[in-house]
Design a protein around this motif. Structure first.
Motif, PDB file in Angstrom:
ATOM      1  N   MET A  97       0.842  -1.203   0.000  1.00 32.15           N
ATOM      2  CA  MET A  97       0.000   0.000   0.000  1.00 32.15           C
ATOM      3  C   MET A  97       0.876   1.251   0.000  1.00 32.15           C
ATOM      4  SD  MET A  97      -3.003   1.081   2.657  1.00 32.15           S
ATOM      5  CE  MET A  97      -3.940   2.585   2.416  1.00 32.15           C
ATOM      6  N   ALA A  98       0.575   2.190  -0.901  1.00 34.35           N
ATOM      7  CA  ALA A  98       1.383   3.394  -1.009  1.00 34.35           C
ATOM      8  C   ALA A  98       1.233   4.267   0.226  1.00 34.35           C
ATOM      9  CB  ALA A  98       0.972   4.178  -2.255  1.00 34.35           C
ATOM     10  N   ARG A  99       2.326   4.849   0.649  1.00 36.30           N
ATOM     11  CA  ARG A  99       2.305   5.710   1.827  1.00 36.30           C
ATOM     12  C   ARG A  99       1.749   7.077   1.465  1.00 36.30           C
ATOM     13  NH1 ARG A  99       7.934   6.688   4.681  1.00 36.30           N
ATOM     14  NH2 ARG A  99       8.279   7.697   2.676  1.00 36.30           N
ATOM     15  N   ALA A 100       0.829   7.584   2.291  1.00 38.99           N
ATOM     16  CA  ALA A 100       0.227   8.891   2.036  1.00 38.99           C
ATOM     17  C   ALA A 100       1.259  10.000   2.203  1.00 38.99           C
ATOM     18  CB  ALA A 100      -0.943   9.118   2.993  1.00 38.99           C
ATOM     19  N   VAL A 101       1.195  10.982   1.305  1.00 38.98           N
ATOM     20  CA  VAL A 101       2.113  12.108   1.345  1.00 38.98           C
ATOM     21  C   VAL A 101       1.343  13.334   1.818  1.00 38.98           C
ATOM     22  CG1 VAL A 101       3.689  13.542   0.024  1.00 38.98           C
ATOM     23  CG2 VAL A 101       3.463  11.120  -0.541  1.00 38.98           C
ATOM     24  N   SER A 102       1.867  14.010   2.816  1.00 39.46           N
ATOM     25  CA  SER A 102       1.174  15.175   3.369  1.00 39.46           C
ATOM     26  C   SER A 102       1.157  16.320   2.364  1.00 39.46           C
ATOM     27  CB  SER A 102       1.872  15.632   4.654  1.00 39.46           C
ATOM     28  OG  SER A 102       3.183  16.064   4.368  1.00 39.46           O
ATOM     29  N   VAL A 103       0.166  17.203   2.561  1.00 37.56           N
ATOM     30  CA  VAL A 103       0.036  18.352   1.669  1.00 37.56           C
ATOM     31  C   VAL A 103       1.247  19.264   1.782  1.00 37.56           C
ATOM     32  CG1 VAL A 103      -1.358  20.387   1.148  1.00 37.56           C
ATOM     33  CG2 VAL A 103      -2.479  18.244   1.811  1.00 37.56           C
ATOM     34  N   GLN A 104       1.751  19.440   3.016  1.00 35.70           N
ATOM     35  CA  GLN A 104       2.916  20.298   3.212  1.00 35.70           C
ATOM     36  C   GLN A 104       4.138  19.758   2.476  1.00 35.70           C
ATOM     37  OE1 GLN A 104       0.962  19.115   5.544  1.00 35.70           O
ATOM     38  NE2 GLN A 104       0.052  20.880   6.648  1.00 35.70           N
ATOM     39  N   ARG A 105       4.340  18.446   2.573  1.00 39.93           N
ATOM     40  CA  ARG A 105       5.503  17.853   1.903  1.00 39.93           C
ATOM     41  C   ARG A 105       5.363  17.940   0.389  1.00 39.93           C
ATOM     42  NH1 ARG A 105       7.984  11.767   2.982  1.00 39.93           N
ATOM     43  NH2 ARG A 105       9.761  11.978   1.542  1.00 39.93           N
ATOM     44  N   ARG A 106       4.148  17.702  -0.119  1.00 35.45           N
ATOM     45  CA  ARG A 106       3.932  17.800  -1.557  1.00 35.45           C
ATOM     46  C   ARG A 106       4.160  19.223  -2.041  1.00 35.45           C
ATOM     47  NH1 ARG A 106      -1.061  16.567  -1.692  1.00 35.45           N
ATOM     48  NH2 ARG A 106      -0.779  14.298  -1.710  1.00 35.45           N
ATOM     49  N   THR A 107       3.691  20.200  -1.260  1.00 30.81           N
ATOM     50  CA  THR A 107       3.886  21.601  -1.632  1.00 30.81           C
ATOM     51  C   THR A 107       5.352  21.976  -1.621  1.00 30.81           C
ATOM     52  OG1 THR A 107       1.732  22.163  -0.678  1.00 30.81           O
ATOM     53  CG2 THR A 107       3.264  23.978  -1.066  1.00 30.81           C
ATOM     54  N   PHE A 108       6.075  21.545  -0.583  1.00 28.22           N
ATOM     55  CA  PHE A 108       7.496  21.847  -0.489  1.00 28.22           C
ATOM     56  C   PHE A 108       8.260  21.217  -1.650  1.00 28.22           C
ATOM     57  CE2 PHE A 108      11.748  20.473   0.825  1.00 28.22           C
ATOM     58  CZ  PHE A 108      12.315  21.695   1.138  1.00 28.22           C
ATOM     59  N   THR A 109       7.933  19.977  -1.988  1.00 26.66           N
ATOM     60  CA  THR A 109       8.614  19.295  -3.099  1.00 26.66           C
ATOM     61  C   THR A 109       8.344  20.009  -4.417  1.00 26.66           C
ATOM     62  OG1 THR A 109       8.383  17.175  -1.940  1.00 26.66           O
ATOM     63  CG2 THR A 109       8.884  17.101  -4.289  1.00 26.66           C
ATOM     64  N   THR A 110       7.093  20.446  -4.615  1.00 24.70           N
ATOM     65  CA  THR A 110       6.740  21.136  -5.856  1.00 24.70           C
ATOM     66  C   THR A 110       7.480  22.457  -5.983  1.00 24.70           C
ATOM     67  OG1 THR A 110       4.536  20.134  -5.813  1.00 24.70           O
ATOM     68  CG2 THR A 110       4.835  22.074  -7.209  1.00 24.70           C
ATOM     69  N   VAL A 111       7.500  23.236  -4.895  1.00 28.36           N
ATOM     70  CA  VAL A 111       8.190  24.535  -4.911  1.00 28.36           C
ATOM     71  C   VAL A 111       9.684  24.342  -5.126  1.00 28.36           C
ATOM     72  CG1 VAL A 111       8.788  26.554  -3.516  1.00 28.36           C
ATOM     73  CG2 VAL A 111       6.452  25.666  -3.477  1.00 28.36           C
ATOM     74  N   ALA A 112      10.272  23.353  -4.458  1.00 28.00           N
ATOM     75  CA  ALA A 112      11.703  23.092  -4.619  1.00 28.00           C
ATOM     76  C   ALA A 112      12.025  22.676  -6.046  1.00 28.00           C
ATOM     77  CB  ALA A 112      12.149  22.009  -3.629  1.00 28.00           C
ATOM     78  N   ALA A 113      11.175  21.837  -6.643  1.00 29.75           N
ATOM     79  CA  ALA A 113      11.400  21.393  -8.020  1.00 29.75           C
ATOM     80  C   ALA A 113      11.333  22.562  -8.998  1.00 29.75           C
ATOM     81  CB  ALA A 113      10.379  20.317  -8.397  1.00 29.75           C
ATOM     82  N   TRP A 114      10.331  23.444  -8.808  1.00 28.46           N
ATOM     83  CA  TRP A 114      10.218  24.616  -9.676  1.00 28.46           C
ATOM     84  C   TRP A 114      11.407  25.559  -9.491  1.00 28.46           C
ATOM     85  CZ3 TRP A 114       7.379  25.838 -13.764  1.00 28.46           C
ATOM     86  CH2 TRP A 114       6.229  25.100 -14.028  1.00 28.46           C
ATOM     87  N   ALA A 115      11.878  25.718  -8.253  1.00 28.58           N
ATOM     88  CA  ALA A 115      13.022  26.597  -7.988  1.00 28.58           C
ATOM     89  C   ALA A 115      14.281  26.065  -8.653  1.00 28.58           C
ATOM     90  CB  ALA A 115      13.232  26.730  -6.476  1.00 28.58           C
ATOM     91  N   ILE A 116      14.519  24.762  -8.529  1.00 29.11           N
ATOM     92  CA  ILE A 116      15.700  24.155  -9.160  1.00 29.11           C
ATOM     93  C   ILE A 116      15.600  24.249 -10.682  1.00 29.11           C
ATOM     94  CG2 ILE A 116      16.944  21.981  -9.503  1.00 29.11           C
ATOM     95  CD1 ILE A 116      16.153  21.228  -6.635  1.00 29.11           C
ATOM     96  N   GLY A 117      14.383  23.979 -11.209  1.00 28.63           N
ATOM     97  CA  GLY A 117      14.186  24.088 -12.650  1.00 28.63           C
ATOM     98  C   GLY A 117      14.429  25.497 -13.161  1.00 28.63           C
ATOM     99  N   PHE A 118      13.984  26.492 -12.390  1.00 34.99           N
ATOM    100  CA  PHE A 118      14.189  27.883 -12.802  1.00 34.99           C
ATOM    101  C   PHE A 118      15.673  28.244 -12.794  1.00 34.99           C
ATOM    102  CE2 PHE A 118      14.586  32.423 -11.772  1.00 34.99           C
ATOM    103  CZ  PHE A 118      13.894  32.974 -12.848  1.00 34.99           C
ATOM    104  N   LEU A 119      16.402  27.789 -11.769  1.00 37.93           N
ATOM    105  CA  LEU A 119      17.828  28.068 -11.699  1.00 37.93           C
ATOM    106  C   LEU A 119      18.570  27.454 -12.877  1.00 37.93           C
ATOM    107  CD1 LEU A 119      18.577  27.617  -7.879  1.00 37.93           C
ATOM    108  CD2 LEU A 119      18.530  29.756  -9.188  1.00 37.93           C
ATOM    109  N   ILE A 120      18.172  26.244 -13.261  1.00 39.84           N
ATOM    110  CA  ILE A 120      18.828  25.583 -14.393  1.00 39.84           C
ATOM    111  C   ILE A 120      18.509  26.302 -15.693  1.00 39.84           C
ATOM    112  CG2 ILE A 120      18.891  23.439 -15.730  1.00 39.84           C
ATOM    113  CD1 ILE A 120      18.407  21.928 -13.129  1.00 39.84           C
ATOM    114  N   PHE A 121      17.259  26.746 -15.824  1.00 38.33           N
ATOM    115  CA  PHE A 121      16.820  27.370 -17.068  1.00 38.33           C
ATOM    116  C   PHE A 121      17.181  28.854 -17.151  1.00 38.33           C
ATOM    117  CE2 PHE A 121      13.494  29.432 -19.696  1.00 38.33           C
ATOM    118  CZ  PHE A 121      13.715  28.745 -20.879  1.00 38.33           C
ATOM    119  N   PHE A 122      17.540  29.472 -16.031  1.00 36.22           N
ATOM    120  CA  PHE A 122      17.747  30.923 -16.006  1.00 36.22           C
ATOM    121  C   PHE A 122      18.802  31.408 -17.003  1.00 36.22           C
ATOM    122  CE2 PHE A 122      19.683  34.825 -14.381  1.00 36.22           C
ATOM    123  CZ  PHE A 122      18.556  35.648 -14.338  1.00 36.22           C
TER     124      PHE A 122
END
Length: 276
Positions: free
Chosen positions: A1-26
């Motif tokens: 059974m897949a482990r539930a991911v909290s909203v805070q963790r999902r939000t943090f992961t999404t923001v971090a991914a976008w930040a890293i992507g922006f730095l690479i693309f900048f």
């Protein structure tokens, strides 16, 4: 059974991914923005990000000064030619290493990979002299061979990895049905490895497109690709950042568009066999 991911963790992961992507693309974003600036705005301090006088003058000057279509055509021919040539040789080689390995197969794979560790300048002089002697300097054919040999280890390694994920029993079944070696590779193996082959083609096309060292040293005018087109805007008088950025934007635009439309196939191929 897949482990539930909290909203805070999902939000943090999404923001971090976008930040890293922006730095690479900048850097690419900054290059594109600079191509629309005047030379004065390009050197302004502090730098102007969006609020400047937008202009298309640099693209017009670049097009008047250089034959962009000729350079782009050379890049397409060199990248496509070297990639297809590498594929024709790498598919049988990877098949042999994956399904009929010998005692030295692993050593051979490691040796092929080790050739990528040698500095290209170490082989420049002998290759330059050989090309000069046989008349291949500033020729598309000579550069296709160089780029093909340069990326061949990567093509073989990637295809070998994909082929290892294909069950050997399927190939054995085709042999029992009377398939020859050629039919086995073309009609059985290749269709099953389409995602891996497609990602290999795309990745090596991009590598060949971006190759600058050999294209700058072995060409002058006739076979010069877009890497030489960019280098021509670095002059002894100084760097004209706006025009250099415009030339760079025109050079990378085709490969960025290709990567954007093929990103799903590329990701699918690069993760082929990773999930059981």
């Amino acid at each position: 059974m897949a482990r539930a991911v909290s909203v805070q963790r999902r939000t943090f992961t999404t923001v971090a991914a976008w930040a890293i992507g922006f730095l690479i693309f900048f850097p690419i974003l900054w290059m594109v923005l600079t191509s629309f600036k005047t030379e004065l705005d390009a050197f302004s301090t502090p730098p102007k990000f969006l609020f400047f006088d937008w202009t298309l003058e640099n693209f017009g000057i670049v097009q008047e000064r250089s034959n962009y279509l000729k350079f782009a055509g050379n890049s397409i021919i060199l990248s496509l030619g070297s990639t297809l040539l590498g594929l024709l040789l790498a598919v049988p080689a990877a098949w042999a290493m994956a399904f009929a390995p010998g005692k030295r197969t692993k050593d051979l794979l490691m040796w092929m990979l080790s050739t990528k560790m040698m500095p290209p300048v170490g082989a420049l002089i002998p290759i330059y002299l050989i090309f000069k002697e046989i008349g291949l300097l500033d020729s598309r054919g000579g550069l296709i061979v160089v780029l093909f040999l340069l990326n061949l280890p990567i093509i073989v390694w990637m295809l070998f990895t994909y082929f290892k994920e294909i069950p050997g029993e399927i190939l054995e079944a085709s042999r029992m049905d009377g398939a020859t070696l050629w039919r086995e590779i073309v009609y059985v193996l290749t269709p099953m490895a389409v995602p891996g082959i497609a990602s290999t083609l795309l990745l090596n096309f991009i590598l060949a497109w971006n190759e600058a060292f050999w294209t700058l040293n072995l060409t002058t005018t006739e076979a010069a690709p877009l890497t030489a087109f960019i280098a021509s805007y670095s002059s002894p008088e100084g760097l004209f950042w706006a025009k250099l950025s415009a030339a760079s934007t025109m050079a990378v635009a085709p490969i960025l568009i290709l990567g954007w439309f093929c990103q799903r196939q590329l990701v699918r191929g690069l993760t082929f066999g990773a999930v059981k």
